[in-house]
Every structure is written in structure tokens, then in C-alpha cells.
Design a protein around this motif. Structure first.
Motif, short mmCIF file in Angstrom:
data_model
loop_
_atom_site.label_atom_id
_atom_site.label_comp_id
_atom_site.label_asym_id
_atom_site.label_seq_id
_atom_site.Cartn_x
_atom_site.Cartn_y
_atom_site.Cartn_z
N UNK A 268 16.10 -10.80 -27.28
CA UNK A 268 15.71 -11.60 -28.43
C UNK A 268 14.36 -11.15 -28.98
N UNK A 269 13.40 -10.92 -28.09
CA UNK A 269 12.08 -10.50 -28.54
C UNK A 269 12.10 -9.12 -29.20
N UNK A 270 12.85 -8.18 -28.61
CA UNK A 270 12.90 -6.84 -29.18
C UNK A 270 13.52 -6.86 -30.57
N UNK A 271 14.55 -7.68 -30.74
CA UNK A 271 15.19 -7.75 -32.04
C UNK A 271 14.31 -8.35 -33.11
N UNK A 272 13.40 -9.26 -32.73
CA UNK A 272 12.56 -9.95 -33.71
C UNK A 272 11.14 -9.38 -33.81
N UNK A 273 10.76 -8.48 -32.89
CA UNK A 273 9.38 -8.04 -32.78
C UNK A 273 8.85 -7.43 -34.07
#
Length: 505
Positions: A268-273
Motif C-alpha cells: 500500500x505504501x509503495x503504491x501511494x508513495x
């Protein structure tokens, strides 16, 4: 399990071996980091494909890749060749990984959105399948390079540090060399022109470094564990038996359960970073490139401290502390942003964010080093219990669980972009409504941290420590010594012409 030749495997590993092993981690990261960080942004914001469809395509590739991981692990564990159990696959996979990595970011001209989605799906699936044949044997190789409790941690420290180096090289190449800010594209990643050249660069760098890694570690082949004589070739009945042995180790199950939640958080974090960095904080490509300093500080700290923490407070506590830090510290700036304390106009914003990035990368690196080292200890337990070493299956089954969950995280990230109605034509912070930015920050901070906190609870159930490791190693050495003595015992001819056992001494 056939033991390695005595002597060399027990000595401190030469620097060439550690650097060669680490270089493979750097090369893996170049292409995997490019896909996880840039593919969603490239296909949705640059090429105009709906974000939720891109997320689903990336997730589908991860799930298919995950399913093949334990199969490749079992095949590698059972391989007998003059190149050992791991290196045939390391050499074979290097070129296909580079070619498919290039294809992902160089789609043919003239494709509509459906065509682009098909191209992305197929090229990422092929890249990940090729990567499996390097990544799984490479991780297994790292576990068996040394039998020692803290030397294993040092080996995985090199892997983690070179992971950072690969990601940092990718960041610098992308943001400084290929996608600098221009008057037409103040956020350089939105510029469609440089992407084909970037694709060539990551393909070439990846293949060259993967080949170099395999070459620099091949001199250790004589000292590595070998599949025993008579080992059955891969079959699905043998494969499911291998998986069953791995899952009968409760310590392994706890690590798998924890990794499920860690991978969901990371996906989730990588996709939104990049969405948060580009649109919430309104950072330019040049400013984003300075985050390499934060990641450098974090990974250098982890490289130095992780093995020492394992010796001082043991691996379990190190794992729990680093997992909790990774879950709760990185979201703090976004939480402060939602509270109105930080904003894109805050003086010194970039240094503040870089400092938090240092903690983030340090925590995840310590966690990675610790868990990878712990899996090698689990391989010892399984050898003692079942008489076989399963580094390939153990690491691959873990990556299966992680990739499936990471896929869910990426799909969720794409769904979040659609759910919060993020404008597809946004180019800067000013193009995005304030309520959309708030929702973006909420998902990338508080909500993304929840799985990480849950993971800490599962890590707390892990039961191997230094004392239990020493008992396991002592039992293994005793068994191996007895087997060696039995195989070298003299024999005499029985009266009937057969072989009689040597008399007891």
C-alpha cells in the motif's frame, strides 16, 4: 543432506563473496523498484490508463509470480549439477530479466488503453517469472554461505545494503538523469519522452549486475550443501511434501503470518508513495533525489547495527522493535500534515522528511536482515528434524505469502486512487482538491500502519534464540560426524564372500 567440504565453509567469508552476493540484491532492486514505484504512475498519469486497472494488472503478475516461487525453490533444492543447486538458475535468468524489464517501460506506440494494459500485464508477468529463477535461488544461496549465527546476519546485511544501493541508483538515474524538471513538465516523471531511454538503462544495468553476482560467488560452489545422492527429481508430490515439512515448523509459520501483514503495509505504501511526495508535499524530481541521503543513513546504520543487535538483544527482539518502528514512525509527517502542522510551504520541509526517511529505511533494513537471517536458523531446525536442507522452499514460500499480500496492497493502492477520485490529469499539487489530498494522506499514513502493528504480535511468537540455535547446531554436527564415521568405517569380507561390518572399537 550432503555436507560441504570441511574447512572453507566454516571460515569467515571473503569480501568478494559478500560483495558478489550483495550485488545480486542491487540488480534485483533496480527492476523491481522501478515496477513497484513507477509503473502505476507511468501507466495511469503519463499514459492515461485507469489507475485501478493498472493496480489489478500489477497485482495479477505478483500473484502468478508468488505461486511459482515455492516450485522454483523445490526445484533448486533438488538440483544436482557441477554448478551446484543455485548457480545454474542465477546464470540462466539474468538476460531474460533485463529484456522483460526494458519491455515494461517501453510499450509499442499506438496502443489504446486496452492494448497498454495487456502489454503491461504480459511483460510484468514474464519479468517476474524470470526473476523468480534468480531471486529464489539467490536468497537460498545467502542462507547457506555460512553456518554461523551472526555471520549469516552479516551476509544478509550486505544483501540489504545493496538493496538500498540498487534503489538509490534507480532513484538518481530516474529523477536526476532521465526525468529532471522542465518548464513544460515541472514534475519530470510526467514527461513521456525519456521513458524509453530509461527502460533501456534499467534493462542493461540489471542483466550485467545479475551476471556479475553469479560469477563472483561461483567459487563457493564446492563449499555449499549439496542435494544427497538419490534425491528424487522435482514432482508435485515431492513438492507438496517439501511444503508440508516447511509448514510443520511453527516458528516458520509465525514469520509467515507476520510477513503477510508487513507485505500488505509495504504494498500500500509503495503504491501511494510517489503520489504523496509529488502531490501532497509538492516535491520536485530534484528534491526527491535528495531522499537518497536519508535512505543511505538508514541502510548504513542497519548494516552496522543489525548483526550487533543480534548479538546483544538477539534476533527476535530486534525483529519486533524494527517492525514496530517501521509501522508507526514513517506516517508521522503525513499525520502532522493532516493536523495542519506541516505543509508544502513549511520551511525546511525536505530535511524533515529526509530525516524520517532515514528512520524508515533503517527500520525496514534491520527487519529484513533479521528475518532473512532467522530463516537460515529455521533451515537448521528442519535439517535436524527431517534430514534435508530446505533453504529454497523456506525462502520461496515466504516470498509467496509476501507477494500475494503485496499484490493485494498494490491493488488496494490503485483502488484508493480511484476511490478518492484522484484527478487523472493532475500534474502538480495545485491540481488536486484539498479533500482528496487529505484522503491520500490518511491512507498512506494511519491506515497503512495498521497491518504493521498486527505483524509485531506475530513476531512476538517466534521462538528461536541464540541458545536454541547452539543446541540445534551441536546436534547437527554430532549427526554429521557420526555419518562421516560410518561412511569411512573399514569393512571385511564375510565367510560367504559378502561384506561384514567392522568390529566395534
Amino acid at each position: 543432506m550432503t555436507a560441504a567440504p570441511a574447512g572453507a565453509a566454516s571460515e569467515r567469508l571473503p569480501m568478494r563473496t559478500k560483495l558478489g552476493f550483495g550485488l545480486g540484491g542491487a540488480a534485483e532492486t533496480v527492476v523491481l523498484y522501478s515496477v513497484s514505484s513507477f509503473a502505476l504512475l507511468f501507466y495511469s498519469q503519463v499514459l492515461g490508463v485507469p489507475a485501478h486497472m493498472v493496480g489489478l494488472a500489477l497485482s495479477a503478475s505478483l500473484i502468478l509470480d508468488a505461486l511459482s516461487d515455492p516450485v522454483v525453490g523445490s526445484i533448486s533444492d533438488r538440483t544436482r549439477s557441477r554448478w551446484g543447486r543455485r548457480h545454474p538458475y542465477l546464470f540462466a535468468a539474468a538476460i531474460p530479466i533485463g529484456v522483460t524489464g526494458w519491455a515494461i517501460f517501453s510499450p509499442p506506440q499506438g496502443l489504446d488503453h486496452t492494448g497498454l494494459l495487456v502489454w503491461l500485464t504480459l511483460s510484468v508477468i514474464l519479468m517476474r517469472q524470470a526473476m523468480t529463477f534468480f531471486y529464489v535461488p539467490h536468497l537460498a544461496l545467502g542462507a547457506e554461505l555460512s553456518p554461523h549465527y551472526t555471520e549469516r546476519s552479516k551476509v544478509m546485511g550486505y544483501f540489504s545494503f545493496f538493496n538500498w544501493a540498487g534503489g538509490s541508483l534507480t532513484t538518481i538515474m530516474a529523477l536526476r538523469l532521465f526525468f529532471p524538471s522542465t518548464p513544460e513538465y515541472p514534475r519530470g516523471l510526467m514527461n513521456p519522452g525519456p521513458w524509453p531511454s530509461y527502460a533501456i538503462a534499467i534493462g542493461v544495468v540489471t542483466s550485467v549486475c545479475l551476471l556479475a553476482s553469479a560469477w563472483l560467488t561461483k567459487d563457493r560452489i564446492p563449499f555449499l550443501p549439496k542435494a544427497p545422492e538419490g534425491t528424487k527429481l522435482f514432482s508435485f508430490s515431492e513438492f507438496f511434501g517439501d511444503i508440508g515439512k516447511a509448514l510443520r515448523n511453527i516458528n516458520y509459520v509465525w514469520l509467515l503470518a507476520a510477513y503477510f501483514f508487513v507485505a500488505l503495509m509495504i504494498g500500500l505504501r509503495e503504491g501511494l508513495r510517489l503520489y504523496a511526495a509529488t502531490f501532497y508535499w509538492d516535491l520536485s524530481s530534484e528534491t526527491l533525489s535528495w531522499f537518497v541521503l536519508g535512505s543511505l543513513a538508514g541502510y548504513l546504520s542497519a548494516f552496522y547495527f543489525a548483526p550487533r543487535l543480534h548479538g546483544r538483544i538477539d534476533k527476535k527482539r530486534t525483529i519486533m522493535i524494527s517492525a514496530l518502528a517501521y509501522a508507526v514512525i514513517p506516517p508521522i509527517p503525513l499525520v502532522l500534515g493532516m493536523m495542519g502542522i506541516l505543509s508544502p510551504s513549511t520551511p525546511g520541509l525536505a530535511p524533515i522528511l529526509i530525516a524520517f526517511a532515514a528512520v524508515q529505511y533503517g527500520a525496514i533494513s534491520v527487519l529484513q536482515i533479521s528475518v532473512m537471517s532467522a530463516l537460515a536458523d529455521i533451515a537448521d531446525e528442519n535439517e535436524l528434524k527431517f534430514g534435508v536442507r530446505q533453504e529454497g522452499v523456506l525462502y520461496a514460500t515466504r516470498t509467496l505469502a509476501g507477494k500475494i499480500d503485496h499484490a493485494i496492497g498494490i491493488a488496494l493502492a490503485g483502488a484508493v486512487i480511484t476511490l478518492i477520485q484522484f484527478p487523472r490529469d493532475a500534474r502538480t499539487h495545485a491540481d488536486v482538491p484539498a479533500d482528496v489530498l487529505f484522503d491520500l494522506a490518511l491512507w498512506d499514513s494511519v491506515l497503512a500502519a495498521i497491518p504493521g502493528v498486527i505483524a509485531v504480535g506475530f513476531y512476538a511468537l517466534y521462538g528461536i534464540n541464540r541458545e536454541s540455535y547452539e543446541r540445534t547446531r551441536a546436534a547437527l554436527e554430532e549427526r554429521r560426524a557420526a555419518a562421516a564415521a560410518a561412511s569411512s568405517a573399514p569393512t571385511r569380507t564375510a565367510p560367504d564372500g559378502g561384506l561384514a561390518p567392522a568390529p566395534a572399537e
